[in-house]
Design a protein around this motif. Structure first.
Motif, mmCIF file in Angstrom:
data_model
loop_
_atom_site.group_PDB
_atom_site.id
_atom_site.type_symbol
_atom_site.label_atom_id
_atom_site.label_comp_id
_atom_site.label_asym_id
_atom_site.label_seq_id
_atom_site.Cartn_x
_atom_site.Cartn_y
_atom_site.Cartn_z
ATOM 1 N N THR A 84 -2.821 23.263 31.785
ATOM 2 C CA THR A 84 -3.841 23.374 31.004
ATOM 3 C C THR A 84 -4.599 24.097 30.935
ATOM 4 O O THR A 84 -4.105 25.157 32.168
ATOM 5 C CB THR A 84 -5.538 21.953 31.517
ATOM 6 O OG1 THR A 84 -5.973 22.684 32.513
ATOM 7 C CG2 THR A 84 -4.718 21.282 30.966
ATOM 8 N N ARG A 85 -6.188 25.091 30.226
ATOM 9 C CA ARG A 85 -6.699 26.365 30.488
ATOM 10 C C ARG A 85 -8.191 26.153 31.027
ATOM 11 O O ARG A 85 -8.475 25.252 29.857
ATOM 12 C CB ARG A 85 -6.538 27.834 29.094
ATOM 13 C CG ARG A 85 -5.052 27.496 29.025
ATOM 14 C CD ARG A 85 -5.588 27.911 27.876
ATOM 15 N NE ARG A 85 -6.160 28.301 26.497
ATOM 16 C CZ ARG A 85 -6.246 30.337 27.141
ATOM 17 N NH1 ARG A 85 -4.660 30.663 27.550
ATOM 18 N NH2 ARG A 85 -7.208 30.854 26.923
ATOM 19 N N GLN A 86 -7.937 26.140 32.483
ATOM 20 C CA GLN A 86 -9.781 25.936 32.872
ATOM 21 C C GLN A 86 -10.557 26.877 33.062
ATOM 22 O O GLN A 86 -9.905 28.091 33.771
ATOM 23 C CB GLN A 86 -9.182 25.169 34.106
ATOM 24 C CG GLN A 86 -8.293 24.289 33.986
ATOM 25 C CD GLN A 86 -9.347 22.697 33.532
ATOM 26 O OE1 GLN A 86 -10.704 22.939 33.134
ATOM 27 N NE2 GLN A 86 -8.501 21.624 32.035
ATOM 28 N N VAL A 136 -7.721 30.239 33.167
ATOM 29 C CA VAL A 136 -6.133 30.161 33.851
ATOM 30 C C VAL A 136 -5.541 29.195 33.869
ATOM 31 O O VAL A 136 -6.608 28.090 33.491
ATOM 32 C CB VAL A 136 -6.622 30.548 35.625
ATOM 33 C CG1 VAL A 136 -7.934 31.639 35.349
ATOM 34 C CG2 VAL A 136 -7.988 29.030 35.598
ATOM 35 N N PRO A 137 -4.284 29.203 34.060
ATOM 36 C CA PRO A 137 -3.609 28.458 33.063
ATOM 37 C C PRO A 137 -3.686 27.478 34.689
ATOM 38 O O PRO A 137 -2.958 27.812 35.862
ATOM 39 C CB PRO A 137 -1.632 29.250 33.418
ATOM 40 C CG PRO A 137 -2.172 30.310 34.034
ATOM 41 C CD PRO A 137 -3.335 30.562 34.477
ATOM 42 N N GLU A 181 0.228 34.214 36.923
ATOM 43 C CA GLU A 181 -0.630 33.451 38.223
ATOM 44 C C GLU A 181 -0.597 32.161 37.459
ATOM 45 O O GLU A 181 -1.319 31.690 36.377
ATOM 46 C CB GLU A 181 -1.717 34.345 38.775
ATOM 47 C CG GLU A 181 -2.096 33.240 40.470
ATOM 48 C CD GLU A 181 -3.081 34.121 40.439
ATOM 49 O OE1 GLU A 181 -4.438 33.878 42.372
ATOM 50 O OE2 GLU A 181 -3.902 35.235 40.075
ATOM 51 N N VAL A 182 -0.805 30.972 38.752
ATOM 52 C CA VAL A 182 -1.027 29.484 37.730
ATOM 53 C C VAL A 182 -2.008 28.952 39.124
ATOM 54 O O VAL A 182 -1.330 29.123 39.866
ATOM 55 C CB VAL A 182 1.251 28.663 38.166
ATOM 56 C CG1 VAL A 182 0.546 27.286 37.781
ATOM 57 C CG2 VAL A 182 1.852 29.921 37.224
ATOM 58 N N PHE A 183 -2.241 28.507 39.078
ATOM 59 C CA PHE A 183 -4.048 28.069 39.684
ATOM 60 C C PHE A 183 -3.436 26.287 40.111
ATOM 61 O O PHE A 183 -3.112 25.708 38.767
ATOM 62 C CB PHE A 183 -5.204 27.891 39.470
ATOM 63 C CG PHE A 183 -5.155 29.871 39.210
ATOM 64 C CD1 PHE A 183 -5.600 30.559 40.088
ATOM 65 C CD2 PHE A 183 -4.679 30.470 38.362
ATOM 66 C CE1 PHE A 183 -6.314 31.858 40.183
ATOM 67 C CE2 PHE A 183 -4.282 31.717 37.851
ATOM 68 C CZ PHE A 183 -6.023 32.368 39.559
ATOM 69 N N SER A 184 -4.278 25.837 40.961
ATOM 70 C CA SER A 184 -4.480 24.551 40.849
ATOM 71 C C SER A 184 -5.733 24.428 41.244
ATOM 72 O O SER A 184 -6.115 24.843 42.311
ATOM 73 C CB SER A 184 -4.323 23.157 41.335
ATOM 74 O OG SER A 184 -2.614 23.267 41.052
ATOM 75 N N ILE A 185 -6.420 23.728 40.812
ATOM 76 C CA ILE A 185 -8.389 23.546 40.484
ATOM 77 C C ILE A 185 -8.758 22.589 41.558
ATOM 78 O O ILE A 185 -8.419 21.028 40.876
ATOM 79 C CB ILE A 185 -8.600 23.740 39.550
ATOM 80 C CG1 ILE A 185 -9.009 25.760 39.849
ATOM 81 C CG2 ILE A 185 -10.513 23.998 40.555
ATOM 82 C CD1 ILE A 185 -9.286 25.847 37.716
ATOM 83 N N ILE A 186 -8.171 21.849 42.753
ATOM 84 C CA ILE A 186 -8.523 20.987 43.006
ATOM 85 C C ILE A 186 -10.518 20.568 43.975
ATOM 86 O O ILE A 186 -10.494 20.987 45.106
ATOM 87 C CB ILE A 186 -7.521 20.518 44.536
ATOM 88 C CG1 ILE A 186 -6.261 20.325 43.166
ATOM 89 C CG2 ILE A 186 -7.626 19.535 44.774
ATOM 90 C CD1 ILE A 186 -5.233 20.948 44.564
ATOM 91 N N ARG A 187 -10.505 19.019 44.103
ATOM 92 C CA ARG A 187 -11.687 18.232 45.145
ATOM 93 C C ARG A 187 -11.459 18.856 46.297
ATOM 94 O O ARG A 187 -10.517 18.254 46.125
ATOM 95 C CB ARG A 187 -12.520 17.102 44.351
ATOM 96 C CG ARG A 187 -13.764 16.887 45.005
ATOM 97 C CD ARG A 187 -14.096 15.799 43.986
ATOM 98 N NE ARG A 187 -16.056 15.910 44.990
ATOM 99 C CZ ARG A 187 -16.300 13.851 44.849
ATOM 100 N NH1 ARG A 187 -15.895 13.454 43.803
ATOM 101 N NH2 ARG A 187 -16.948 13.542 45.151
#
Length: 175
Positions: A79-81, A91-92, A127-133
């Protein structure tokens, strides 16, 4: 089919996937990182958002289906966040959410790696991301197994409260 991994197929979700999606999004334990299960309307809105993303971007969160049974066990995709600590734009992000009965079996890591690779090879991401609690230890572990490292931290405000999040990423050169 969008992607194939050793044990999994990732494909676009359809309205027919709503019952399987309800089994994920309406489970209190599965949805602890979101501070609770979704209701019927929120679950349908989630599915509608993915269908819209497919039409607009060509990607979104995809159904994760077991090859051996054909059953949907989760969702994983790109997703794009918004991620203010690292970018003024979107960002992806590789995101994943699986049925509780399928946790701790390596499916999230397998699917997340396929999505990371897709972002680099098919979408040309740098660059690829993961946004995590920050309190979601299993998802943090998946990000690390996906080759990502913590890049930043910030709080997201949703469901009436601030929730600390960690931003993981991997660059094409690190991949």
């Amino acid at each position: 089919m969008i992607l194939e991994a050793k044990r999994l197929i990732l494909r676009e979700m359809t309205q027919d996937d709503l019952p399987a999606l309800q089994g994920i999004l309406q489970d209190e334990e599965t949805m602890y990182a979101y501070n609770g299960a979704f209701d019927e309307a929120e679950t349908q809105a989630w599915l509608d958002r993915q269908l819209s993303r497919y039409a607009q971007y060509g990607f979104g969160l995809w159904a994760v289906v077991l090859k051996e049974s054909g059953g949907m066990i989760g969702q994983c995709g790109l997703t794009r966040q918004e991620c203010p600590p690292v970018s003024p734009g979107r960002v992806p992000e590789v995101g994943y959410l699986f049925r509780k009965s399928r946790w701790h079996q390596g499916y999230a890591t397998e699917a997340a790696r396929a999505c990371r690779d897709y972002a680099f090879t098919t979408l040309g991401a740098g660059e690829v991301f993961s946004i995590i609690r920050a309190n979601n230890a299993p998802s943090l572990a998946v990000a690390r197994r996906n080759g990502m490292a913590v890049r930043a931290a910030f709080s997201k405000h949703y469901y009436g409260q601030d929730m600390p999040h960690l931003v993981f990423s991997i660059t094409r050169s690190q991949w």
